[in-house]
Scaffold this motif. Structure first.
Motif, short mmCIF file in Angstrom:
data_model
loop_
_atom_site.label_atom_id
_atom_site.label_comp_id
_atom_site.label_asym_id
_atom_site.label_seq_id
_atom_site.Cartn_x
_atom_site.Cartn_y
_atom_site.Cartn_z
N ARG A 166 31.30 17.37 28.33
CA ARG A 166 32.41 16.50 27.94
C ARG A 166 33.50 17.32 27.25
NH1 ARG A 166 29.55 11.13 25.19
NH2 ARG A 166 28.49 10.40 27.09
N VAL A 167 34.74 16.87 27.42
CA VAL A 167 35.84 17.36 26.61
C VAL A 167 36.53 16.15 25.99
CG1 VAL A 167 36.21 19.44 27.98
CG2 VAL A 167 37.51 17.36 28.53
N TYR A 168 37.15 16.39 24.83
CA TYR A 168 37.81 15.32 24.09
C TYR A 168 39.31 15.63 23.99
CZ TYR A 168 33.14 13.76 22.79
OH TYR A 168 31.84 13.29 22.83
N PRO A 169 40.11 15.12 24.91
CA PRO A 169 41.56 15.37 24.87
C PRO A 169 42.27 14.40 23.93
CG PRO A 169 41.02 14.13 26.83
CD PRO A 169 39.73 14.37 26.11
N GLU A 170 43.50 14.73 23.59
CA GLU A 170 44.28 13.85 22.71
C GLU A 170 44.52 12.49 23.34
OE1 GLU A 170 48.05 15.74 22.00
OE2 GLU A 170 48.11 16.56 24.02
N GLU A 171 44.61 12.43 24.64
CA GLU A 171 44.69 11.17 25.40
C GLU A 171 43.78 11.32 26.60
OE1 GLU A 171 46.34 8.57 24.43
OE2 GLU A 171 47.61 9.46 22.86
N ARG A 172 43.18 10.19 27.05
CA ARG A 172 42.24 10.32 28.16
C ARG A 172 42.79 9.70 29.46
NH1 ARG A 172 38.60 6.21 29.41
NH2 ARG A 172 38.82 4.29 28.21
N ASN A 173 44.10 9.85 29.68
CA ASN A 173 44.71 9.33 30.91
C ASN A 173 44.06 9.88 32.17
OD1 ASN A 173 46.87 9.33 28.69
ND2 ASN A 173 47.78 7.99 30.22
N HIS A 174 43.58 11.10 32.12
CA HIS A 174 42.96 11.69 33.31
C HIS A 174 41.58 11.10 33.57
CE1 HIS A 174 45.75 15.41 32.79
NE2 HIS A 174 46.34 14.42 33.45
N GLY A 175 41.09 10.30 32.66
CA GLY A 175 39.83 9.60 32.89
C GLY A 175 40.00 8.28 33.61
N PHE A 176 41.25 7.87 33.83
CA PHE A 176 41.50 6.61 34.54
C PHE A 176 41.27 6.76 36.05
CE2 PHE A 176 44.91 5.69 31.09
CZ PHE A 176 43.90 5.43 30.16
#
Length: 364
Positions: free
Chosen positions: A163-173
């Protein structure tokens, strides 16, 4: 049509065929007769004719360039609608027709013509053709409505982490796309298989361990170059295959950064929403890859929108505004009210491409 509405009709253009026909006539006149053109040159007559022909062609080209520039006397407003839902055609389009005002619509190519998708129906090619014929601009909104920017990691990554924790998870949509994790020196590409939030925050889950260590604050996750070209290039190619001229981009989720612009500038002349939150764009310093756009119904205060329109009028600026017409709060009355505010301030409504053309012409 009233006087203010008449001002919104952009100047027509001189067709390229007209210029070509004129040049062809001049060529045929210069070649008439049995005399050797070189003999005429020696006498000076043919050289004069050629010079006159060149001057005529140059004048025609200058006139054509002048006629292509929209007539914006004072401030202007660009309307951009997101995603291409049927409400653009059924609600926004009729109201804009009332005011003889064009708009721009951002189209997600994989959504065109789909029914009951994401709880909505989406315009098909025939609807887009009708909009374009009425003066609307078709923007690219990518192939699949993917966020195009980079997101910084807020947690360190160990080699065994999946897992990675980005500042926003838009790429997870959007699952099953590859993601590049990079600190500028080392890069790893992994496929997103899940996305959610836990006690740490929002995360992207990959198909296998990352395999390397990355430091938070020094690492970003982003779509790799190949996918960026697909999202941007394939969208433009598909829209053009359907017969539309596509010169501008509307960035999904209002996410736009240097990574976005690096690839978008290969395909487009400008982006509508590089900096969300304000509509005001200085016309003298207008940069089509550093634009400002604000929503004019959702996420906004009507008084703030009117104050921004006052600034657009006072500064002879370019205001870029947007809306999602499938949202409940965005309806015909709200769109009509906005167009009335624009008309009261004697602002010209133009497409994004026309705003870019006019601003570029101003700076020359």
């Amino acid at each position: 049509m009233n006087e203010k509405a008449t001002r919104r009709v952009l100047l027509g253009t001189i067709g390229a065929g007209t210029l070509g026909a004129t040049a062809g006539c001049l060529d045929s006149l210069a070649g008439d007769g049995d005399e050797d053109p070189n003999d005429d040159d020696e006498n000076g007559s043919n050289g004069d004719d050629a010079a006159q022909s060149d001057e005529s062609d140059e004048t025609d080209e200058q006139e054509e360039e002048t006629e292509d520039v929209p007539d914006i006397d004072g401030g202007a407003v660009v309307f951009t609608y997101d995603d291409g839902p049927m409400e653009d055609y059924e609600q926004a389009f009729p109201v804009h027709q009332e005011f003889d005002a064009p708009a721009s619509t951002g189209i997600v190519t994989e959504w065109v013509g789909r029914e009951d998708f994401n709880d909505n129906d989406w315009m098909d090619v025939e609807h887009l053709e009708e909009l374009a014929e009425a003066g609307w601009e078709i923007n690219s909104h990518t192939t699949a409505h993917t966020a195009l920017g980079e997101f910084e990691l807020v947690e360190d990554v160990e080699p065994d982490d999946t897992r990675v924790y980005p500042e926003e998870r838009n790429h997870g949509f959007h699952l099953e796309y590859d993601i590049e994790i990079t600190d500028g020196e080392n890069s790893v590409v992994r496929t997103v298989v899940a996305s959610d939030s836990d006690e740490i925050g929002g995360y992207l889950e990959f198909d296998e361990p990352i395999g390397e260590s990355f430091a938070a604050g020094e690492t970003v996750e982003r779509y790799p170059e190949e996918l960026m070209h697909e999202f941007l290039g394939d969208s433009k190619a598909q829209l053009e295959e359907w017969g539309f001229e596509v010169d501008t981009l509307l960035a999904p989720y209002d996410v736009c950064d240097e990574w976005t612009i690096e690839f978008a500038s290969e395909y487009y002349d400008g982006i509508a929403n590089v900096n969300p939150g304000s509509m005001l764009n200085d016309r003298e310093e207008f940069d089509p890859f550093d634009t400002h756009r604000d929503y004019f119904i959702e996420f906004t205060d009507p008084l703030d929108i009117q104050e921004q329109l006052d600034e657009v009028a006072a500064q002879d600026a370019i205001g870029i505004v947007g809306a999602h017409t499938f949202k409940d709060e965005v309806d015909e009355d709200g769109i009509r009210e906005m167009l009335e505010w624009v008309e009261e301030r004697d602002l010209t409504v133009v497409t994004l491409t026309d705003a870019i053309t006019a601003a570029t012409s101003d700076s020359v």
